[in-house]
Design an enzyme around this catalytic site. Structure first.
Site, PDB file in Angstrom:
ATOM      1  N   SER A  27       0.874  -1.224  -0.158  1.00 23.31           N
ATOM      2  CA  SER A  27       0.046   0.021   0.076  1.00 23.31           C
ATOM      3  C   SER A  27       0.619   1.433   0.085  1.00 23.31           C
ATOM      4  O   SER A  27       1.732   1.370   0.885  1.00 23.31           O
ATOM      5  CB  SER A  27      -0.834   0.189   1.305  1.00 23.31           C
ATOM      6  OG  SER A  27      -1.972  -0.876   1.116  1.00 23.31           O
ATOM      7  N   HIS A  57      -3.273   0.816  -5.378  1.00 19.13           N
ATOM      8  CA  HIS A  57      -2.552  -0.269  -5.780  1.00 19.13           C
ATOM      9  C   HIS A  57      -2.997  -0.232  -7.358  1.00 19.13           C
ATOM     10  O   HIS A  57      -4.154  -0.305  -7.562  1.00 19.13           O
ATOM     11  CB  HIS A  57      -3.264  -1.525  -5.362  1.00 19.13           C
ATOM     12  CG  HIS A  57      -3.004  -1.895  -3.869  1.00 19.13           C
ATOM     13  ND1 HIS A  57      -1.918  -2.846  -3.442  1.00 19.13           N
ATOM     14  CD2 HIS A  57      -3.143  -1.254  -2.695  1.00 19.13           C
ATOM     15  CE1 HIS A  57      -1.670  -2.857  -2.359  1.00 19.13           C
ATOM     16  NE2 HIS A  57      -2.539  -1.977  -1.808  1.00 19.13           N
ATOM     17  N   TYR A  81      -8.671  -9.999   2.016  1.00 18.90           N
ATOM     18  CA  TYR A  81      -9.947  -9.189   2.333  1.00 18.90           C
ATOM     19  C   TYR A  81     -10.741  -8.797   1.108  1.00 18.90           C
ATOM     20  O   TYR A  81     -11.903  -8.258   1.456  1.00 18.90           O
ATOM     21  CB  TYR A  81      -9.511  -8.176   3.214  1.00 18.90           C
ATOM     22  CG  TYR A  81      -8.585  -7.084   2.903  1.00 18.90           C
ATOM     23  CD1 TYR A  81      -9.270  -6.206   1.651  1.00 18.90           C
ATOM     24  CD2 TYR A  81      -7.508  -6.866   3.207  1.00 18.90           C
ATOM     25  CE1 TYR A  81      -8.400  -5.102   1.266  1.00 18.90           C
ATOM     26  CE2 TYR A  81      -6.579  -6.041   2.582  1.00 18.90           C
ATOM     27  CZ  TYR A  81      -6.889  -4.936   1.652  1.00 18.90           C
ATOM     28  OH  TYR A  81      -6.227  -4.118   1.070  1.00 18.90           O
ATOM     29  N   MET A 207      -2.222  -7.060   6.896  1.00 16.15           N
ATOM     30  CA  MET A 207      -3.379  -7.781   6.319  1.00 16.15           C
ATOM     31  C   MET A 207      -2.764  -8.317   5.064  1.00 16.15           C
ATOM     32  O   MET A 207      -3.416  -9.014   4.245  1.00 16.15           O
ATOM     33  CB  MET A 207      -4.718  -6.907   5.755  1.00 16.15           C
ATOM     34  CG  MET A 207      -4.711  -5.972   6.954  1.00 16.15           C
ATOM     35  SD  MET A 207      -6.371  -4.754   6.088  1.00 16.15           S
ATOM     36  CE  MET A 207      -6.647  -3.680   7.663  1.00 16.15           C
ATOM     37  N   SER A 208      -1.516  -8.668   4.954  1.00 15.37           N
ATOM     38  CA  SER A 208      -1.110  -9.399   3.813  1.00 15.37           C
ATOM     39  C   SER A 208       0.356 -10.147   4.228  1.00 15.37           C
ATOM     40  O   SER A 208       0.707 -10.407   5.097  1.00 15.37           O
ATOM     41  CB  SER A 208      -0.619  -8.085   2.895  1.00 15.37           C
ATOM     42  OG  SER A 208       0.404  -7.281   3.350  1.00 15.37           O
ATOM     43  N   ASN A 231       1.316   3.667  10.797  1.00 12.40           N
ATOM     44  CA  ASN A 231       0.478   4.271  12.163  1.00 12.40           C
ATOM     45  C   ASN A 231       0.711   3.242  13.291  1.00 12.40           C
ATOM     46  O   ASN A 231       1.187   2.155  13.157  1.00 12.40           O
ATOM     47  CB  ASN A 231      -1.147   4.092  11.680  1.00 12.40           C
ATOM     48  CG  ASN A 231      -1.642   2.528  11.411  1.00 12.40           C
ATOM     49  OD1 ASN A 231      -1.144   2.263  10.344  1.00 12.40           O
ATOM     50  ND2 ASN A 231      -1.763   1.942  12.359  1.00 12.40           N
ATOM     51  N   HIS A 243      -7.511   4.584   6.080  1.00 16.25           N
ATOM     52  CA  HIS A 243      -6.827   4.104   4.959  1.00 16.25           C
ATOM     53  C   HIS A 243      -5.701   5.322   4.588  1.00 16.25           C
ATOM     54  O   HIS A 243      -4.580   5.260   4.009  1.00 16.25           O
ATOM     55  CB  HIS A 243      -7.354   3.706   3.577  1.00 16.25           C
ATOM     56  CG  HIS A 243      -6.454   2.994   2.686  1.00 16.25           C
ATOM     57  ND1 HIS A 243      -5.647   1.964   2.973  1.00 16.25           N
ATOM     58  CD2 HIS A 243      -6.682   3.217   1.296  1.00 16.25           C
ATOM     59  CE1 HIS A 243      -5.277   1.760   1.785  1.00 16.25           C
ATOM     60  NE2 HIS A 243      -5.478   2.387   0.778  1.00 16.25           N
TER      61      HIS A 243
HETATM   62  N1  HPA Z   1      -3.544  -2.514  11.216  1.00 13.22           N
HETATM   63  C1  HPA Z   1      -3.634  -3.740  10.343  1.00 13.22           C
HETATM   64  N2  HPA Z   1      -3.173  -3.429   9.076  1.00 13.22           N
HETATM   65  C2  HPA Z   1      -2.603  -2.276   8.638  1.00 13.22           C
HETATM   66  C3  HPA Z   1      -2.521  -1.321   9.949  1.00 13.22           C
HETATM   67  C4  HPA Z   1      -3.073  -1.389  10.952  1.00 13.22           C
HETATM   68  O1  HPA Z   1      -2.894  -0.842  11.790  1.00 13.22           O
HETATM   69  N3  HPA Z   1      -1.773  -0.211   9.030  1.00 13.22           N
HETATM   70  C5  HPA Z   1      -1.562  -0.475   7.834  1.00 13.22           C
HETATM   71  N4  HPA Z   1      -2.151  -1.717   7.688  1.00 13.22           N
END
Ligand code: HPA
Length: 268
Positions: A27, A57, A81, A207-208, A231, A243
């Site tokens: 991302s 993306h 997801y 998530m990847s 973050n 996001h």
């Molecule tokens: N959690 C899960 N996936 C993420 C996060 C997060 O805080 N930040 C960027 N991808």
């Protein structure tokens, strides 16, 4: 059979480019490939691939010679997801193996669990925890690709980690290290889930990456993983997450990320 169709198609489009390094750009990190474009193939054109849907993306394979090395880049990846079957998420890695790839650099944006991490920090992945409750290696085993019961002691190869640390040192980049844990998403964690992730031993959450790294390791491709901490994970600062924030932090890290990747590719 289908794998061979995909490989044949790509080889035709690229005049048998035969990449030795594959790069999966996460991302907000996809811009890295914009500077290179020997051959570009949109996912939608490739048999066995599908157009990607996530904002930030692009969804294409970019082939280029970088620092003298032949590289294939995924500008955007498939996420579980999005509703893709897990087999589609890892399909490109199997294709890379058949194309001749030896090293995979996998990148992502991740939430920081460790209080040592700040937005836009880069973290070298030393190991992972698969918490996606799905395993891409389930199913009949293709013995041509890898063993039924693959070892996962050393997914993120030590020599590549050393190469990345040395590259970061040379560039004066403070490359952190840690364990990455993958949940399915698409929601960010609750504060209690963040506590759980921490208790289970992870330093960053996303998530990847884990499915692709597992399959690469299974196929005998050496893996190097880098997270861009976008973050603090939910509940750590009390701020809500978006996001947009993830993309902005990746943007802020872009130039050091790019120079680090170039230095690593040079040394591979
Ligand atoms: N959690 C899960 N996936 C993420 C996060 C997060 O805080 N930040 C960027 N991808």
């Amino acid at each position: 059979m289908q794998l061979q169709d995909t490989v044949t198609y790509i080889n035709e489009k690229t005049n048998n480019f035969t990449p030795e390094i594959a790069l999966i750009l996460g991302s907000g990190l996809g811009d890295f490939a914009d500077d290179f474009s020997d051959f570009v193939i949109p996912y939608g054109d490739i048999p066995g691939f599908e157009a990607s849907t996530v904002k930030g993306h692009k969804g294409q394979l970019v082939f280029a010679t970088i620092c003298g090395k032949k590289v294939v880049m995924m500008q955007g990846r498939y996420h579980y997801y999005e509703g893709h079957p897990i087999q589609r998420v890892v399909y490109p890695v199997k294709v890379f193996k058949k194309l001749g790839v030896k090293n995979l650099i996998v990148t992502n944006a991740a939430g920081g669990i460790s209080r040592d991490f700040q937005a836009s920090d880069l973290m070298l992945i030393t190991d992972h925890i698969n918490f996606m409750h799905v395993n891409p290696l389930i199913g009949p085993n293709d013995d041509d690709l890898g063993p039924r019961f693959p070892d996962m002691t050393d997914v993120y190869k030590k020599d590549l980690q050393e190469l990345a640390m040395a590259a970061a040192k040379k560039l004066n980049i403070n490359l952190k290290k840690g364990v990455y844990m993958a949940l399915t998403g698409p929601n960010y964690e609750t504060p209690s889930e963040t506590k759980m992730v921490k208790l289970l031993g992870a330093d960053a959450v996303g998530m990847s990456t884990v499915p692709e790294a597992m399959v690469a390791n299974y196929c005998g491709i050496k893996v190097l993983g880098i997270s861009c901490i976008s973050n603090a994970a939910a509940g750590i600062t009390g701020e809500t997450l978006s996001h947009q924030e993830v993309i902005e932090a990746a943007n802020a890290a872009k130039s050091k990320f790019k120079s680090l990747l170039l230095e690593i590719i040079k040394g591979m």
